[in-house]
Write a protein that holds these residues in place. Structure first.
Motif, PDB file in Angstrom:
ATOM      1  N   ASP A   1      30.002  36.264  31.481  1.00 58.29           N
ATOM      2  CA  ASP A   1      29.902  37.425  32.358  1.00 58.29           C
ATOM      3  C   ASP A   1      28.462  37.605  32.797  1.00 58.29           C
ATOM      4  OD1 ASP A   1      32.603  38.166  32.131  1.00 58.29           O
ATOM      5  OD2 ASP A   1      32.202  39.193  30.240  1.00 58.29           O
ATOM      6  N   LEU A   2      28.260  37.635  34.082  1.00 55.53           N
ATOM      7  CA  LEU A   2      26.940  37.901  34.646  1.00 55.53           C
ATOM      8  C   LEU A   2      27.038  39.199  35.435  1.00 55.53           C
ATOM      9  CD1 LEU A   2      26.095  34.328  35.961  1.00 55.53           C
ATOM     10  CD2 LEU A   2      25.343  35.385  33.828  1.00 55.53           C
ATOM     11  N   TYR A   3      26.119  40.100  35.200  1.00 49.97           N
ATOM     12  CA  TYR A   3      26.161  41.386  35.864  1.00 49.97           C
ATOM     13  C   TYR A   3      24.818  41.678  36.529  1.00 49.97           C
ATOM     14  CZ  TYR A   3      30.341  42.190  33.077  1.00 49.97           C
ATOM     15  OH  TYR A   3      31.570  42.082  32.523  1.00 49.97           O
ATOM     16  N   GLY A   4      24.898  42.358  37.633  1.00 49.84           N
ATOM     17  CA  GLY A   4      23.717  42.846  38.321  1.00 49.84           C
ATOM     18  C   GLY A   4      23.955  44.299  38.678  1.00 49.84           C
ATOM     19  N   ALA A   5      22.928  44.966  39.104  1.00 51.46           N
ATOM     20  CA  ALA A   5      23.074  46.380  39.437  1.00 51.46           C
ATOM     21  C   ALA A   5      22.484  46.650  40.816  1.00 51.46           C
ATOM     22  CB  ALA A   5      22.365  47.250  38.405  1.00 51.46           C
TER      23      ALA A   5
ATOM     24  N   LYS B   1      22.939  49.969  43.890  1.00 56.11           N
ATOM     25  CA  LYS B   1      23.634  51.163  44.348  1.00 56.11           C
ATOM     26  C   LYS B   1      24.519  50.856  45.557  1.00 56.11           C
ATOM     27  CE  LYS B   1      20.190  54.297  42.553  1.00 56.11           C
ATOM     28  NZ  LYS B   1      19.222  55.334  42.798  1.00 56.11           N
ATOM     29  N   ARG B   2      24.291  49.713  46.193  1.00 53.34           N
ATOM     30  CA  ARG B   2      25.075  49.342  47.379  1.00 53.34           C
ATOM     31  C   ARG B   2      26.395  48.664  47.014  1.00 53.34           C
ATOM     32  NH1 ARG B   2      21.274  45.535  50.363  1.00 53.34           N
ATOM     33  NH2 ARG B   2      20.814  45.009  48.218  1.00 53.34           N
ATOM     34  N   VAL B   3      26.590  48.305  45.758  1.00 49.79           N
ATOM     35  CA  VAL B   3      27.787  47.582  45.353  1.00 49.79           C
ATOM     36  C   VAL B   3      28.741  48.525  44.624  1.00 49.79           C
ATOM     37  CG1 VAL B   3      28.664  45.696  43.921  1.00 49.79           C
ATOM     38  CG2 VAL B   3      26.512  45.421  45.139  1.00 49.79           C
ATOM     39  N   ASN B   4      29.981  48.552  45.069  1.00 47.80           N
ATOM     40  CA  ASN B   4      31.026  49.337  44.422  1.00 47.80           C
ATOM     41  C   ASN B   4      31.889  48.362  43.633  1.00 47.80           C
ATOM     42  OD1 ASN B   4      32.847  51.243  43.616  1.00 47.80           O
ATOM     43  ND2 ASN B   4      33.828  51.461  45.605  1.00 47.80           N
ATOM     44  N   TRP B   5      31.624  48.239  42.354  1.00 50.37           N
ATOM     45  CA  TRP B   5      32.259  47.192  41.546  1.00 50.37           C
ATOM     46  C   TRP B   5      32.402  47.657  40.106  1.00 50.37           C
ATOM     47  CZ3 TRP B   5      30.073  44.439  37.409  1.00 50.37           C
ATOM     48  CH2 TRP B   5      30.802  43.328  36.977  1.00 50.37           C
ATOM     49  N   LYS B   6      33.487  47.245  39.464  1.00 48.16           N
ATOM     50  CA  LYS B   6      33.697  47.533  38.050  1.00 48.16           C
ATOM     51  C   LYS B   6      33.921  46.212  37.317  1.00 48.16           C
ATOM     52  CE  LYS B   6      35.608  52.083  38.772  1.00 48.16           C
ATOM     53  NZ  LYS B   6      36.695  53.012  38.526  1.00 48.16           N
ATOM     54  N   PRO B   7      33.415  46.086  36.096  1.00 42.97           N
ATOM     55  CA  PRO B   7      33.592  44.844  35.350  1.00 42.97           C
ATOM     56  C   PRO B   7      35.062  44.588  35.030  1.00 42.97           C
ATOM     57  CG  PRO B   7      32.603  46.501  33.945  1.00 42.97           C
ATOM     58  CD  PRO B   7      32.661  47.067  35.324  1.00 42.97           C
ATOM     59  N   GLY B   8      35.383  43.304  34.796  1.00 44.69           N
ATOM     60  CA  GLY B   8      36.746  42.921  34.474  1.00 44.69           C
ATOM     61  C   GLY B   8      37.180  43.416  33.102  1.00 44.69           C
ATOM     62  N   ALA B   9      38.449  43.285  32.818  1.00 53.20           N
ATOM     63  CA  ALA B   9      39.023  43.769  31.561  1.00 53.20           C
ATOM     64  C   ALA B   9      38.491  43.017  30.352  1.00 53.20           C
ATOM     65  CB  ALA B   9      40.542  43.658  31.618  1.00 53.20           C
ATOM     66  N   MET B  10      38.076  41.774  30.513  1.00 57.61           N
ATOM     67  CA  MET B  10      37.581  40.960  29.412  1.00 57.61           C
ATOM     68  C   MET B  10      36.162  41.354  29.003  1.00 57.61           C
ATOM     69  SD  MET B  10      39.985  38.670  28.650  1.00 57.61           S
ATOM     70  CE  MET B  10      39.058  37.399  27.832  1.00 57.61           C
TER      71      MET B  10
END
Length: 83
Positions: free
Chosen positions: A67-71, A73-82
């Motif tokens: 899992d790679l995450y970034g932050a 404010k322009r992105v509307n995203w939620k992490p996956g269930a895993m």
């Protein structure tokens, strides 16, 4: 970038809190690899360590989701269930 030592030392080196594997040859090879500064020699040492590890089979490698995450404010995203 992760180095093989980041897996082998905490998970398989004798005496590590997370390890239940004991092989003095493996330990010695990993200890030696940690002090090698020559990239080709270090790589060759880890190839030998990998072969020993595969021959002994101290663990059963299974799927691990990366899992790679970034932050932003322009992105509307939620992490996956895993996650």
């Amino acid at each position: 970038m992760m180095d093989a030592e980041g897996i082998y030392v905490p998970l398989f080196h004798t005496g590590s809190l997370l390890s239940n594997y004991h092989n003095p040859d493996f330990d010695g090879m990993v200890d030696q690899a940690q002090t090698m500064m020559d990239e080709k020699q270090r790589q060759a040492q880890y190839f030998r360590i990998n072969k020993l590890w595969l021959d002994d089979q101290p663990a059963a490698p299974l799927y691990q989701q990366i899992d790679l995450y970034g932050a932003s404010k322009r992105v509307n995203w939620k992490p996956g269930a895993m996650s």
